[in-house]
Motif scaffolding. Structure first.
Motif, PDB file in Angstrom:
ATOM      1  N   VAL A 218       0.841  -1.196   0.000  1.00  0.00           N
ATOM      2  CA  VAL A 218       0.000   0.000   0.000  1.00  0.00           C
ATOM      3  C   VAL A 218       0.875   1.244   0.000  1.00  0.00           C
ATOM      4  O   VAL A 218       2.086   1.169   0.068  1.00  0.00           O
ATOM      5  CB  VAL A 218      -0.946   0.000   1.222  1.00  0.00           C
ATOM      6  CG1 VAL A 218      -1.931  -1.138   1.144  1.00  0.00           C
ATOM      7  CG2 VAL A 218      -0.160  -0.080   2.523  1.00  0.00           C
ATOM      8  N   HIS A 219       0.232   2.405  -0.072  1.00  0.00           N
ATOM      9  CA  HIS A 219       0.979   3.660  -0.035  1.00  0.00           C
ATOM     10  C   HIS A 219       1.725   3.799   1.292  1.00  0.00           C
ATOM     11  O   HIS A 219       1.187   3.499   2.347  1.00  0.00           O
ATOM     12  CB  HIS A 219       0.025   4.846  -0.171  1.00  0.00           C
ATOM     13  CG  HIS A 219      -0.615   4.959  -1.502  1.00  0.00           C
ATOM     14  ND1 HIS A 219       0.076   5.325  -2.618  1.00  0.00           N
ATOM     15  CD2 HIS A 219      -1.888   4.765  -1.901  1.00  0.00           C
ATOM     16  CE1 HIS A 219      -0.748   5.366  -3.653  1.00  0.00           C
ATOM     17  NE2 HIS A 219      -1.944   5.014  -3.242  1.00  0.00           N
ATOM     18  N   ASP A 232      -4.520   1.526  -4.175  1.00  0.00           N
ATOM     19  CA  ASP A 232      -5.314   2.732  -3.954  1.00  0.00           C
ATOM     20  C   ASP A 232      -6.593   2.486  -3.172  1.00  0.00           C
ATOM     21  O   ASP A 232      -7.162   3.419  -2.611  1.00  0.00           O
ATOM     22  CB  ASP A 232      -5.693   3.346  -5.308  1.00  0.00           C
ATOM     23  CG  ASP A 232      -4.478   3.712  -6.134  1.00  0.00           C
ATOM     24  OD1 ASP A 232      -3.866   4.744  -5.846  1.00  0.00           O
ATOM     25  OD2 ASP A 232      -4.135   2.944  -7.061  1.00  0.00           O
ATOM     26  N   TRP A 233      -7.065   1.234  -3.163  1.00  0.00           N
ATOM     27  CA  TRP A 233      -8.403   0.969  -2.611  1.00  0.00           C
ATOM     28  C   TRP A 233      -8.473  -0.486  -2.197  1.00  0.00           C
ATOM     29  O   TRP A 233      -7.957  -1.381  -2.899  1.00  0.00           O
ATOM     30  CB  TRP A 233      -9.431   1.274  -3.706  1.00  0.00           C
ATOM     31  CG  TRP A 233     -10.869   1.210  -3.336  1.00  0.00           C
ATOM     32  CD1 TRP A 233     -11.450   1.529  -2.149  1.00  0.00           C
ATOM     33  CD2 TRP A 233     -11.939   0.828  -4.218  1.00  0.00           C
ATOM     34  NE1 TRP A 233     -12.812   1.377  -2.228  1.00  0.00           N
ATOM     35  CE2 TRP A 233     -13.145   0.955  -3.480  1.00  0.00           C
ATOM     36  CE3 TRP A 233     -12.006   0.414  -5.553  1.00  0.00           C
ATOM     37  CZ2 TRP A 233     -14.384   0.659  -4.034  1.00  0.00           C
ATOM     38  CZ3 TRP A 233     -13.239   0.134  -6.091  1.00  0.00           C
ATOM     39  CH2 TRP A 233     -14.408   0.252  -5.351  1.00  0.00           C
ATOM     40  N   CYS A 259      -5.134   0.140   6.161  1.00  0.00           N
ATOM     41  CA  CYS A 259      -5.520   1.178   5.196  1.00  0.00           C
ATOM     42  C   CYS A 259      -5.478   2.559   5.836  1.00  0.00           C
ATOM     43  O   CYS A 259      -5.036   3.530   5.209  1.00  0.00           O
ATOM     44  CB  CYS A 259      -6.910   0.884   4.632  1.00  0.00           C
ATOM     45  SG  CYS A 259      -6.951  -0.525   3.503  1.00  0.00           S
ATOM     46  N   VAL A 264      -5.065   4.697   2.582  1.00  0.00           N
ATOM     47  CA  VAL A 264      -5.724   4.016   1.468  1.00  0.00           C
ATOM     48  C   VAL A 264      -7.219   3.910   1.744  1.00  0.00           C
ATOM     49  O   VAL A 264      -7.634   3.634   2.876  1.00  0.00           O
ATOM     50  CB  VAL A 264      -5.110   2.606   1.265  1.00  0.00           C
ATOM     51  CG1 VAL A 264      -5.909   1.795   0.254  1.00  0.00           C
ATOM     52  CG2 VAL A 264      -3.659   2.718   0.820  1.00  0.00           C
TER      53      VAL A 264
END
Length: 337
Positions: A218-219, A232-233, A259, A264
């Motif tokens: 993830v980011h 992103d999701w 998340c 995210v």
């Protein structure tokens, strides 16, 4: 299978192909297969062939008839990257998406390998352009998406996702997704059958698992600035229907918290057939599972402390609140000039 859908995270479905085949544990109780197989052998029925792979060329132009921008889930009744679907037919579908920039298309697959291989090849994007010119444009006139396609990149209005039901499938599919050109990447953790760690260490070739360079799916930090775009999701959901398997609440919480840490978007689609017993329901069968998904029914005295009682109440009654809150985050529509 069209203008309206009950799927909570999309606006419409588009099925230029129907039919599929089982490939992993998440497929066990496939709702699409169950529905289609009811009609196998019924003369003249749309699903006369059951859930066999069936190309539906008459459905290819459907998104072009919708003018209002919407999110469109492609192949809710199939998998676009199934080996039974020819490359040129997939290219035809991509040409339609290129010619409908007002829409955002969501493609979900369990065939991560074929998706990565196909969409990474410049030759495939030449096929997409050829299909567009052949079936829709008529001549090689100015077409804004052509430059993007011939550069071997994905379309800006197409989101790519992989199904992730457990850690094994996460480790197989997410790296392939991250290596596939995409405007937006997402995970569908449904049916969620076990805990999934999105920060799991990726082990370099020849080293022991867990001793390699840790990376995140993830980011994290300045990943986008460093062009190391992640997920992103994340969509999470329990299983519904006959034979449904319960989703431990901690699995959903674990993904929600990851998340939140990474910034995210997180979407809880449903609990499925089973809800935590503390939801207040007092009717329905009971399942006692621990955080590894092991069942302890009939052995309650041996169950570990993390085991929870899940009651089968049905999708509608189970709802979609996690710790009393809805989680409805969805990336914005991609508006392409």
């Amino acid at each position: 299978m069209g203008d309206k859908t009950g799927i909570e995270w999309t606006d419409s479905t588009w099925n230029p192909v129907t039919g599929c085949s089982k490939i992993s544990p998440g497929c066990l109780n496939c709702y699409a297969e169950t529905f289609a197989e009811r009609w196998r052998g019924t003369d003249g029925h749309y699903f006369e062939g059951g859930f066999d792979i069936t190309l539906r060329p008459d459905r290819l132009r459907l998104p072009l008839t919708w003018s209002k921008p919407r999110r469109i889930f492609l192949d809710s009744m199939s998998d676009l990257f199934h080996t039974g679907i020819p490359d040129d037919y997939i290219a035809h579908a991509f040409a339609v998406m290129a010619l409908a920039p007002q829409h955002t298309f969501q493609i979900l697959t369990k065939r991560h390998g074929r998706m990565k291989a196909l969409l990474s090849r410049p030759a495939f994007w030449h096929q997409v352009a050829d299909q567009g010119w052949k079936h829709f444009i008529g001549s090689q006139q100015d077409w804004p998406a052509v430059g993007t396609m011939l550069g071997g990149k994905n379309l800006p209005n197409v989101w790519l996702g992989v199904s992730v039901e457990d850690q094994k499938r996460a480790d197989l599919r997410i790296p392939a997704l991250l290596e596939t050109p995409a405007a937006m990447r997402f995970l569908s953790c449904e049916p969620l059958l076990g805990p999934v760690d999105l920060k799991q260490a990726v082990t370099p070739l020849g080293s022991e698992r867990g001793h390699g360079l840790a990376t995140s799916y993830v980011h994290a930090g300045d990943c986008c600035e460093r062009r190391l775009h992640g997920i992103d999701w994340v969509i999470v959901g329990g299983e519904s229907g006959p034979g449904a398997r319960p989703m431990h609440p901690n699995w959903a919480r674990f993904l929600r918290d990851q998340c939140k840490w990474a910034g995210v978007r997180f979407f809880l689609k449903q609990w499925g057939a089973y809800a935590p017993e503390d939801h207040g329901h007092d009717h329905g069968g009971i399942a006692l599972i621990d955080t590894q998904g092991h069942s302890w029914e009939g052995r309650e005295d041996l169950a570990p402390p993390d085991a929870v009682r899940m009651r089968r109440v049905g999708k509608k009654k189970a709802g979609r609140l996690l710790d009393g809150l809805p989680h409805d985050a969805v990336p914005p529509l991609v508006l392409v000039p």
